[in-house]
Design a protein around this motif. Structure first.
Motif, PDB file in Angstrom:
ATOM      1  N   GLU A   1      -3.208 -26.556  21.411  1.00 18.69           N
ATOM      2  CA  GLU A   1      -2.579 -26.722  22.723  1.00 18.69           C
ATOM      3  C   GLU A   1      -3.157 -25.701  23.691  1.00 18.69           C
ATOM      4  N   TYR A   2      -2.820 -25.832  24.946  1.00 16.63           N
ATOM      5  CA  TYR A   2      -3.381 -24.945  25.963  1.00 16.63           C
ATOM      6  C   TYR A   2      -2.308 -24.013  26.500  1.00 16.63           C
ATOM      7  N   VAL A   3      -2.680 -22.739  26.571  1.00 13.97           N
ATOM      8  CA  VAL A   3      -1.734 -21.704  26.970  1.00 13.97           C
ATOM      9  C   VAL A   3      -2.145 -21.156  28.334  1.00 13.97           C
ATOM     10  N   PRO A   4      -1.240 -21.175  29.297  1.00  8.35           N
ATOM     11  CA  PRO A   4      -1.587 -20.626  30.626  1.00  8.35           C
ATOM     12  C   PRO A   4      -1.599 -19.089  30.612  1.00  8.35           C
ATOM     13  N   VAL A   5      -2.761 -18.516  30.891  1.00  6.47           N
ATOM     14  CA  VAL A   5      -2.924 -17.054  30.885  1.00  6.47           C
ATOM     15  C   VAL A   5      -3.562 -16.622  32.191  1.00  6.47           C
ATOM     16  N   SER A   6      -2.984 -15.608  32.804  1.00  5.30           N
ATOM     17  CA  SER A   6      -3.588 -15.060  34.022  1.00  5.30           C
ATOM     18  C   SER A   6      -3.895 -13.578  33.804  1.00  5.30           C
ATOM     19  N   GLU A   7      -4.668 -13.018  34.706  1.00  7.23           N
ATOM     20  CA  GLU A   7      -5.039 -11.610  34.557  1.00  7.23           C
ATOM     21  C   GLU A   7      -3.825 -10.724  34.769  1.00  7.23           C
ATOM     22  N   GLY A   8      -3.122 -10.947  35.868  1.00  9.41           N
ATOM     23  CA  GLY A   8      -1.891 -10.218  36.145  1.00  9.41           C
ATOM     24  C   GLY A   8      -0.777 -11.233  36.353  1.00  9.41           C
ATOM     25  N   GLU A   9       0.404 -10.743  36.579  1.00 11.19           N
ATOM     26  CA  GLU A   9       1.542 -11.670  36.689  1.00 11.19           C
ATOM     27  C   GLU A   9       1.392 -12.590  37.894  1.00 11.19           C
ATOM     28  N   GLN A  10       0.727 -12.104  38.935  1.00 15.65           N
ATOM     29  CA  GLN A  10       0.666 -12.872  40.173  1.00 15.65           C
ATOM     30  C   GLN A  10      -0.516 -13.841  40.240  1.00 15.65           C
ATOM     31  N   GLU A  11      -1.529 -13.616  39.399  1.00 12.20           N
ATOM     32  CA  GLU A  11      -2.761 -14.400  39.571  1.00 12.20           C
ATOM     33  C   GLU A  11      -2.643 -15.811  39.004  1.00 12.20           C
ATOM     34  N   GLU A  12      -3.588 -16.628  39.394  1.00  8.73           N
ATOM     35  CA  GLU A  12      -3.588 -18.016  38.935  1.00  8.73           C
ATOM     36  C   GLU A  12      -3.967 -18.090  37.453  1.00  8.73           C
ATOM     37  N   PRO A  13      -3.199 -18.838  36.656  1.00 13.06           N
ATOM     38  CA  PRO A  13      -3.484 -18.909  35.222  1.00 13.06           C
ATOM     39  C   PRO A  13      -4.712 -19.764  34.906  1.00 13.06           C
ATOM     40  N   ILE A  14      -5.318 -19.425  33.793  1.00 14.46           N
ATOM     41  CA  ILE A  14      -6.355 -20.265  33.201  1.00 14.46           C
ATOM     42  C   ILE A  14      -5.785 -20.763  31.873  1.00 14.46           C
ATOM     43  N   GLU A  15      -5.983 -22.013  31.564  1.00 18.71           N
ATOM     44  CA  GLU A  15      -5.444 -22.547  30.307  1.00 18.71           C
ATOM     45  C   GLU A  15      -6.426 -22.266  29.173  1.00 18.71           C
ATOM     46  N   LEU A  16      -5.927 -21.594  28.133  1.00 18.82           N
ATOM     47  CA  LEU A  16      -6.780 -21.216  27.009  1.00 18.82           C
ATOM     48  C   LEU A  16      -6.337 -21.959  25.745  1.00 18.82           C
ATOM     49  N   PRO A  17      -7.310 -22.427  24.967  1.00 15.03           N
ATOM     50  CA  PRO A  17      -6.983 -23.216  23.774  1.00 15.03           C
ATOM     51  C   PRO A  17      -6.538 -22.348  22.601  1.00 15.03           C
ATOM     52  N   THR A  18      -5.544 -22.835  21.853  1.00 16.34           N
ATOM     53  CA  THR A  18      -5.115 -22.147  20.636  1.00 16.34           C
ATOM     54  C   THR A  18      -5.991 -22.587  19.469  1.00 16.34           C
ATOM     55  N   GLU A  19      -5.794 -21.940  18.323  1.00 18.19           N
ATOM     56  CA  GLU A  19      -6.490 -22.324  17.089  1.00 18.19           C
ATOM     57  C   GLU A  19      -5.655 -23.345  16.326  1.00 18.19           C
ATOM     58  N   GLU A  20      -6.251 -23.826  15.236  1.00 21.53           N
ATOM     59  CA  GLU A  20      -5.554 -24.824  14.418  1.00 21.53           C
ATOM     60  C   GLU A  20      -4.211 -24.306  13.908  1.00 21.53           C
ATOM     61  N   ASP A  21      -4.166 -23.005  13.612  1.00 24.70           N
ATOM     62  CA  ASP A  21      -2.920 -22.455  13.060  1.00 24.70           C
ATOM     63  C   ASP A  21      -1.906 -22.094  14.142  1.00 24.70           C
ATOM     64  N   GLY A  22      -2.209 -22.443  15.398  1.00 25.50           N
ATOM     65  CA  GLY A  22      -1.259 -22.197  16.466  1.00 25.50           C
ATOM     66  C   GLY A  22      -1.400 -20.829  17.120  1.00 25.50           C
ATOM     67  N   SER A  23      -2.302 -20.013  16.593  1.00 20.08           N
ATOM     68  CA  SER A  23      -2.486 -18.698  17.202  1.00 20.08           C
ATOM     69  C   SER A  23      -3.490 -18.785  18.352  1.00 20.08           C
ATOM     70  N   LEU A  24      -3.476 -17.762  19.156  1.00 18.17           N
ATOM     71  CA  LEU A  24      -4.465 -17.658  20.242  1.00 18.17           C
ATOM     72  C   LEU A  24      -5.336 -16.447  19.936  1.00 18.17           C
ATOM     73  N   LEU A  25      -6.655 -16.675  19.867  1.00 17.94           N
ATOM     74  CA  LEU A  25      -7.552 -15.570  19.532  1.00 17.94           C
ATOM     75  C   LEU A  25      -7.668 -14.602  20.703  1.00 17.94           C
ATOM     76  N   LEU A  26      -7.622 -13.320  20.381  1.00 27.19           N
ATOM     77  CA  LEU A  26      -7.826 -12.318  21.431  1.00 27.19           C
ATOM     78  C   LEU A  26      -9.199 -12.499  22.066  1.00 27.19           C
ATOM     79  N   SER A  27     -10.171 -12.927  21.265  1.00 29.75           N
ATOM     80  CA  SER A  27     -11.516 -13.124  21.819  1.00 29.75           C
ATOM     81  C   SER A  27     -11.536 -14.270  22.825  1.00 29.75           C
TER      82      SER A  27
END
Length: 306
Positions: free
Chosen positions: A4-30
DNA sequence: GTTGAGCGTT
């Protein structure tokens, strides 16, 4: 579990970018760091509070309620007290000062580059006459960079600012390159202009009379070293760049007797006319101080030039 | 014609 895609932004106010999770549901720090360089974790707001995400083995775990319940932004490492320790100012030598120029004039001139911590004009202990050079120190490294990046017209003479020998651990050898196969139409200004594209140039030396080589000194030793061994074409001339070996470490005798130009040579007679036969280039290798403008204390005859 | 000018009384 599917991606699934997780909305992540640099700071609380900035526009999010959607980042993909892994098969196990985790999101890689990389995956986070690929979009937000330097990020060390993620946080989100739960109710009124801030919460951080669990991070194990470079994998960020979703909150218990799942990724979709929140949006996230990055945590960054606390900037260390001195993130990038700025290079410190060193004493700088000012060469070629007119005899008449004193501390006040030097200070007044260089104040335009930045605040000065020190100004000295070296004088003969007995007579008090200027030796034609001095030392300065700036408060800000940027000012030092500005002063090293050009020559200086002080009281009607071109003066050079350099990092003194001996300080800097003699590192100037590593900052300097030998430029071989120069032709006579390559001026110091040509060389400075060309090599400035690789890094800040702090000195260019073109021997006079013409000698088919030059020296170029950079602020950054890595720039100098990276150029060694290369051929470059400057104004259509193929020059060869190599390490600058220390002055004395080269054998052969020959014309070494004329090292000490200046006062002594003036009375040598014969060869002098040729020695002072320079052309007026834009980056002039200035006539030896003593010959161009004899020291007031000099009562001996000196060679004039036109 | 491929190796340089000069560098600090503490």
């Amino acid at each position: 579990m599917s991606i699934e895609y997780v909305p992540v932004s640099e700071g609380e106010q900035e526009e999010p970018i959607e980042l993909p999770t892994e098969e196990d549901g985790s999101l890689l720090l990389s995956t986070v760091a690929a979009q937000f360089a330097g990020a060390s974790g993620l946080k989100y707001r739960a109710g009124g509070r801030l919460r951080g995400l669990r991070l194990v083995d470079e994998r960020l775990s979703p909150p218990a309620e799942g990724w979709a319940a929140h949006r996230y932004w990055c945590a960054f490492p606390r900037s260390s007290p001195s993130p990038t320790p700025r290079p410190r100012c060193s004493d700088l030598i000012v060469l070629g000062l007119p005899w008449k120029t004193g501390e006040d004039a030097v200070r007044e001139y260089f104040a335009a580059f930045g605040d000065l911590l020190m100004v000295q004009v070296k004088r003969d202990a007995k007579t008090g006459l200027s030796k034609g050079f001095g030392f300065i120190k700036f408060a800000e490294y940027e000012a030092q960079l500005r002063a090293l990046g050009r020559r200086h017209m002080i009281d009607g003479r071109w003066c050079d600012v350099r990092i003194p020998n001996g300080k800097d651990g003699g590192a100037s050898a590593h900052r300097k390159v030998f430029v071989g196969r120069c032709t006579e139409n390559l001026t110091a200004e040509d060389l400075r202009e060309y090599f400035a594209a690789f890094g800040q140039v702090t000195d260019v030396f073109v021997p006079r009379p013409f000698r088919a080589f030059s020296f170029v000194t950079f602020l950054d030793p890595e720039v100098a070293q990276s150029l060694c061994g290369q051929d470059h074409i400057i104004k259509g001339v193929s020059v060869n760049i190599s390490t600058a070996s220390p002055k004395r470490e080269r054998g052969g005798g020959g014309a070494r007797g004329s090292q000490l130009l200046g006062w002594g040579l003036v009375e040598a007679g014969g060869g002098a006319a040729r020695v002072f036969n320079w052309a007026g280039d834009a980056w002039p290798q200035q006539p030896p101080h003593s010959a161009a403008t004899p020291h007031p204390a000099l009562d001996k005859p000196y060679l004039k030039y036109e």
